[in-house]
Structures are given as structure tokens and as C-alpha cells.
Design an enzyme around this catalytic site. Structure first.
Site, PDB file in Angstrom:
ATOM      1  N   ASN A 230       0.803  -1.280   0.000  1.00 28.93           N
ATOM      2  CA  ASN A 230       0.007  -0.121   0.038  1.00 28.93           C
ATOM      3  C   ASN A 230       1.033   1.348  -0.055  1.00 28.93           C
ATOM      4  O   ASN A 230       1.369   1.737   1.184  1.00 28.93           O
ATOM      5  CB  ASN A 230      -0.839   0.161   1.417  1.00 28.93           C
TER       6      ASN A 230
ATOM      7  N   ASP B  99      -5.661 -13.354 -20.715  1.00 26.85           N
ATOM      8  CA  ASP B  99      -6.607 -14.268 -19.422  1.00 26.85           C
ATOM      9  C   ASP B  99      -7.401 -15.277 -20.492  1.00 26.85           C
ATOM     10  O   ASP B  99      -7.696 -14.943 -21.472  1.00 26.85           O
ATOM     11  CB  ASP B  99      -7.494 -13.479 -18.776  1.00 26.85           C
TER      12      ASP B  99
ATOM     13  N   GLU C 173      -3.077 -17.564 -21.590  1.00 23.11           N
ATOM     14  CA  GLU C 173      -3.298 -18.643 -20.548  1.00 23.11           C
ATOM     15  C   GLU C 173      -4.109 -19.723 -21.071  1.00 23.11           C
ATOM     16  O   GLU C 173      -5.068 -19.709 -21.364  1.00 23.11           O
ATOM     17  CB  GLU C 173      -4.078 -18.230 -19.346  1.00 23.11           C
TER      18      GLU C 173
END
Length: 620
Positions: free
Chosen positions: A134, A333, A362
Site C-alpha cells: 500500500n 487471460d 493462459e
């Protein structure tokens, strides 16, 4: 009277200078090989207007109306002599009302041939941004978005990691020895839940404000380039999120698959996930249709790439991001799920524009026949050519842990590694295939190896010496695990220790790490940094010898550099080096990459404990 005239003038002026709600791509470039551009324009009743452009070198070739009156698709030709600059597109209605939209053509920052994609010289660090670090607490919660809760105790809620967190840790990743970063998607996912993972995009041109801004994304790409590293973008052509802005006003009746069913009954057809139907000579049309057109889940509408306007939209979106971020690659993807003819056209358009670029698809299959089918140059029976240079090696990913954990026999244990690598004869280019110990969708490698540290190190070393492009998931270097809940995606994507203020353990500095964690971190750092400059591992010839008494040996060789890799499953063993006489290594000096110890290759070598051994003829 003067007040009324002034009011009418102001209204007319404001309308003339109004901007449309959305125009995509939001800008374009001069100097691209493909001179054609199709603009998607979305605005109330924009489909009833006539667009006009007056800019030298830019021509409106055709205008297409959609089923929805709120869309217009404009085909432009951008001549090769067109100069960069801004121009106005004027949309005029039948009643003479006008809307003026500014549009910009930018100069290309570099030649298309200079976009160098990831290759076998790279080692890729995969990151789930929400769970890594973060760097900007101010963007943790955006109250205007559907999901506003931040809860680090919940595996499936947002934790606050962002793009700035990755930027802040580039030095750490580089020092480990990685040369490229692949963050999972950071585009807007304005979904009501589960938005942290990024794969249900609701805007294909906007960075999710909880991850940062487009400027942050560009800054990440620029910082990586300054460090000689590459940025790989995770893209999704198969589906969008159900909260995508166009789902409330779809342009055509076939923009998404099974659209009529969705619009009338709010139902969908689930994909049968029969990926082999892409190759199966006997597959029924029903199975093919349900595979390619079925939805993953109700929240991910399946895009219909057979719609020519959507097809162009996806291709142009990919090119826009390549140019905007100066990308070093794309990871696509769920590669086998979209229309496979479109996927060939998509990859072909990108590789034609950027011939030295790279894309990895993928294909979650442990069958080398299926992995090889999707690689460009494959001699497929159906004649299919994918235009895809890289695909993912789930086959070897699965075999390596099995080979190390299993008890040795003629056909088990290390024999599985030997026989598995023998399948490389099937691939067009083995070294362009991506190998990995784990990723964001599968058990951590330390969990796969039943939390055996030495076995884990043996597996990791194996992935790094094969003729492949290696990819490691963040935290692998410190033995992150999900043993408590195997298969649980939220736990697999655990926060990286040290990425948040107040973390008691900081893997970036080493504070609080166990001895085993530090050992593996150091182990990988040494191998990765050697690999970074090893031409033999990048491009060398590969030769391996059948396992013998629990020892597997693999050689990588190029010119004067020889890398020798031993996997030893014994507590201690003596290796007869005459086995390898055909390589003419006798008398050569070798150095242990991990310890720095040197020896002369002679008659025998003592491997004094179980583990992975790496030796090289390079002395510096």
C-alpha cells in the site's frame, strides 16, 4: 430583448462546445502501420448525428449506426503523412444542432520494431497489486464506487495495495534478479464485491482509482524502463464485469453472448469449460458453442468477439495500452475461451504492428498437445495459426513437484521430469513457453511441496534452468503458503509482509523473517542474478541425462559457457562424471553458483547433501 439574445447565444455556444459522454479510444497515434481507426462514440442520440472532420490526412471512410441510438462508430483513415495534433469532430443533428469533440493524434515515442517483448532472457515477477504493498493510503477507499469496504482480515475484500506500492518496491524486485513485472489487472472493476482481483473490468480505458491513476501506471512503466525492466499487462478479451458501463445500454443485439436471454430473463448460460473442443475432431457444435459463448459466472458477461465492432474495439484497446505504457508484453487471460478465430486476428494485429513484441496466453492444460496447439508455427491438423509466441506450461508446472516428492522408481520421481521435458519435441519454440511454480489461481509452491523447504528449493531451481521463460508469484521467495486452506484463492493472494504500515514482519528489509525464509530468499537471489546474464540459460543448447540413483542432470550450453544442474534426492552421493564424457568437459574449471566454490571436472563429484546444485564455467 438583449438579455434573451445573450441567453440564446450562450446556450448555442455551450452546445457547440459540449463534449460527448465517451469516445474510445480516447486518443490515437500517427505513424502506425495500420492506418485505420474505428471510434466508438457514446452520447444520447449521437447515432442520429452526422460527424465531420477537417484535418489534413484524416478522412472519415464510413459511419455506422448501432441498434442503440446512443452509439456511433466512425471509421477513420489516418494517412502516413498525417502530422500529430488536435482536431475537432463536429456532430451535427438533422435540426442543425452541433456537438464539438476534440480529438488528439499523438506522435509515436519510438518505432514499432523497438517494442521488445519479454523472452527467455527474462524472469517475471507476478503481483496481485491489492495484496502487495500500500503505497498511497489516500486511495484506499473511493466512496463513489460500489465496493467501499477495506478489510485486511477478509480474504476476499480489498486490502489497499496499489500501483504506488509496486513503484516503491521496484528496487527490491530488481535486486532479487527479476527483469519484468506482471501485475494482475489494475483497470476499473466497479463491482459490488470481489473487485480486488481485477478480472471483471467495468472500463477498459480507465485505471481503477483505488489502484491509482493513469499517471501512476505510466510512472510504473517508466520507472521499470529506467531500471532495464519490462511491464507486462494482464488483459481480458473474453469477458467484462456485469457493472460495465455499456451493460446498461448495449450497442448491438449481439454485443455479448446469449444477450437476448440476459436482457429478457436476466439469465445466462454457463461455459462448459470443455477447452479441448477447440481442437477436438469429434466435438459437437453444442459443446463448441457452450465453451466459447458460455459465461464464467453471472457477474462476467461473455463478450461476443464475432461482432466486428467489438472485435476492433478489443484490438485497438490492446494497441492503445501498448503505446500508452510502452509495454514489454501482454498476458491474455483465459485464452481458449473467446472465439479462436478472433484471438488469432487479435494476436496477429498486435504482432504485425510490433514484430518484436510478445504475448502469452493462459491455457490451463497439462496436456502438451493442447499447449503446443496455441503456439505460433504449430503444425495443427486443422491449419489453425494462433499468432501467439508464448503459452503457459501447466504440464511441466505439474510434473516438477511430483518428480521431487515421489519415491524413485523407473517411471516415477525424477523420471517424470525427464520424460516431461522430452515432450519439447512437440513445441515450435520451447524457450518461448512460460513456466512457473505457481500463480494467483493455484496453491503456493511451498504448500504444493508440503512445506518441505529443501524440496521447495529443488523445485524452484528446476523452473529457472529449463529452456523456458520463468514466472514467479510474489512471496514465493519467502515461502508464502496457503496450507490451511488449499485451493482458497483469497488465501493464496495473501498480503506481502512489509507492504503495509505496522506490519510486524517486513520481507522487503528481512525484518522478522525466519531463517528458512531468508535462506530461500538468498537462494533465489543468487540463481536469478546469475540467470540474468547467462546466455547459456537464455538461448543455449539443452541436454539432459536419464535419472540415475536419485540424481537428475541437465546441461545448458552456449559457446564457452556451460551450466550444469544436478537434482540430488540422496542425503549424500558420489556422481561418476564419466557418464557425461560426450560433452568433453574433463579438465574444465567449474564454479558453484550458490557457494562460489570451484573445482576441476575430473572423474567424480561428491554431492554431500540432498538438494539442487548449479555449476558454471563462467568465473565472473
Amino acid at each position: 430583448m438583449k438579455k434573451i439574445s445573450l441567453l440564446l447565444f450562450c446556450l448555442a455556444f455551450s452546445f457547440l462546445n459540449a463534449q460527448v459522454n465517451r469516445i474510445e479510444p480516447p486518443n490515437w497515434w500517427t505513424g502506425l502501420k495500420n492506418e485505420n481507426l474505428q471510434l466508438l462514440v457514446h452520447h444520447p442520440n449521437i447515432g442520429k448525428t452526422t460527424p465531420k472532420i477537417s484535418y489534413e490526412g484524416v478522412t472519415i471512410e464510413k459511419v455506422h449506426q448501432a441498434k442503440s441510438p446512443n452509439y456511433l462508430f466512425i471509421d477513420l483513415k489516418i494517412d502516413e503523412s498525417t502530422k500529430p495534433g488536435k482536431f475537432n469532430i463536429i456532430f451535427e443533428s438533422e435540426k442543425g444542432k452541433k456537438i464539438t469533440q476534440s480529438y488528439e493524434l499523438k506522435p509515436k515515442s519510438k518505432a514499432s520494431e523497438d517494442f521488445i517483448g519479454f523472452n527467455s532472457s527474462d524472469a517475471i515477477y507476478l503481483i496481485t497489486p491489492d495484496r502487495f504493498a500500500n503505497g498511497n493510503e489516500a486511495n484506499d477507499v473511493v466512496k463513489t464506487m460500489n465496493e467501499t469496504e477495506l478489510d485486511r482480515t477478509h480474504d476476499y475484500k480489498r486490502h489497499g495495495g496499489d500501483i504506488q506500492g509496486i513503484i516503491n518496491r521496484i528496487d527490491y524486485i530488481k535486486n532479487l534478479g527479476f527483469t519484468a513485472i506482471w501485475p494482475t489487472p489494475v483497470l476499473t472493476n466497479d463491482m459490488k464485491s470481489g473487485s480486488y482481483h481485477g478480472y471483471a473490468m467495468t472500463d477498459f480505458y480507465q485505471v481503477d482509482p483505488r489502484f491509482g491513476t493513469l499517471a501512476d501506471y505510466k510512472n510504473l512503466a517508466g520507472k521499470l524502463q529506467q531500471n532495464g525492466m519490462k511491464l507486462i499487462m494482464d488483459q481480458v478479451a473474453n469477458h467484462c464485469g456485469s457493472e460495465h458501463w455499456w451493460m446498461k445500454d448495449l450497442p448491438f443485439a449481439d454485443w455479448v453472448n446469449y444477450q437476448e436471454l440476459y436482457e429478457k430473463e436476466k439469465k445466462y448460460v454457463t461455459s462448459n469449460h470443455r477447452r479441448t473442443s477447440n481442437q477436438d475432431l469429434y466435438a459437437s457444435e453444442k459443446d463448441k458453442k457452450e465453451m466459447a459463448e458460455g459465461w464464467f459466472v453471472p457477474t462476467m458477461p461473455d463478450l461476443n468477439q464475432r461482432n466486428p465492432f467489438l472485435a476492433k474495439y478489443i484490438i485497438q484497446n490492446s494497441i492503445w495500452w501498448i503505446e500508452t505504457l510502452q509495454l514489454g508484453g501482454i498476458r491474455q487471460d483465459t485464452y481458449p475461451y473467446p472465439d479462436k478465430v478472433f484471438m488469432s486476428n487479435w494476436a496477429g494485429a498486435i504482432m504485425k504492428e510490433y514484430p518484436n513484441f510478445n504475448i502469452v496466453g493462459e491455457e490451463w492444460s497439462t496436456n502438451p498437445l493442447l499447449i503446443g496447439y496455441w503456439q505460433q508455427g504449430a503444425k495443427n491438423k486443422d491449419g489453425y495459426q494462433s499468432n501467439l509466441r508464448s503459452t503457459m506450461d501447466f504440464a511441466m508446472q505439474t510434473l516438477i513437484p511430483q518428480a521431487i516428492k515421489e519415491k524413485e522408481s523407473w517411471d516415477k520421481g525424477l523420471a517424470k521430469l525427464y520424460d516431461g521435458l522430452a515432450n519439447d519435441f512437440h513445441y515450435t519454440s520451447p524457450k518461448d513457453i512460460m513456466i512457473f511454480p505457481d500463480n494467483h489461481d493455484m496453491d503456493r509452491i511451498f504448500t504444493q511441496m508440503e512445506e518441505n523447504v529443501e524440496n521447495t528449493k529443488m523445485a524452484l531451481a528446476t523452473y529457472l534452468v529449463l529452456p523456458r521463460i520463468p514466472q514467479f508469484y510474489y512471496g514465493t521467495e519467502i515461502l508464502m503458503q496457503n496450507t490451511a486452506k488449499p485451493g482458497d484463492h483469497g488465501l493464496i493472494r495473501t498480503d506481502f509482509p512489509g507492504g503495509w504500515k505496522g506490519d510486524k514482519v517486513n520481507a522487503f528489509t528481512g525484518e522478522g523473517l525466519t531463517a528458512d525464509q531468508k535462506d530461500v530468499q538468498d537462494f533465489l537471489t543468487k540463481i536469478l542474478n546469475y540467470r540474468k546474464n547467462s546466455k547459456a540459460i537464455h538461448d543455449g543448447k539443452t541436454m539432459h541425462f536419464a535419472p540415475n540413483n536419485g540424481v537428475y542432470t541437465l546441461f545448458r550450453m552456449l559457446n564457452d559457457e556451460v551450466v550444469v544442474f544436478f537434482l540430488n534426492k540422496n542425503e549424500s552421493t558420489k556422481v561418476d562424471l564419466s557418464i557425461y564424457n560426450e560433452l568433453n568437459l574433463k579438465g574444465k574449471k567449474f564454479k558453484n553458483i550458490l557457494t562460489g566454490e570451484e573445482f576441476i571436472w575430473d572423474n567424480e563429484l561428491i554431492l554431500n547433501q540432498k538438494g539442487a546444485y548449479l555449476f558454471t564455467t563462467k568465473m565472473n
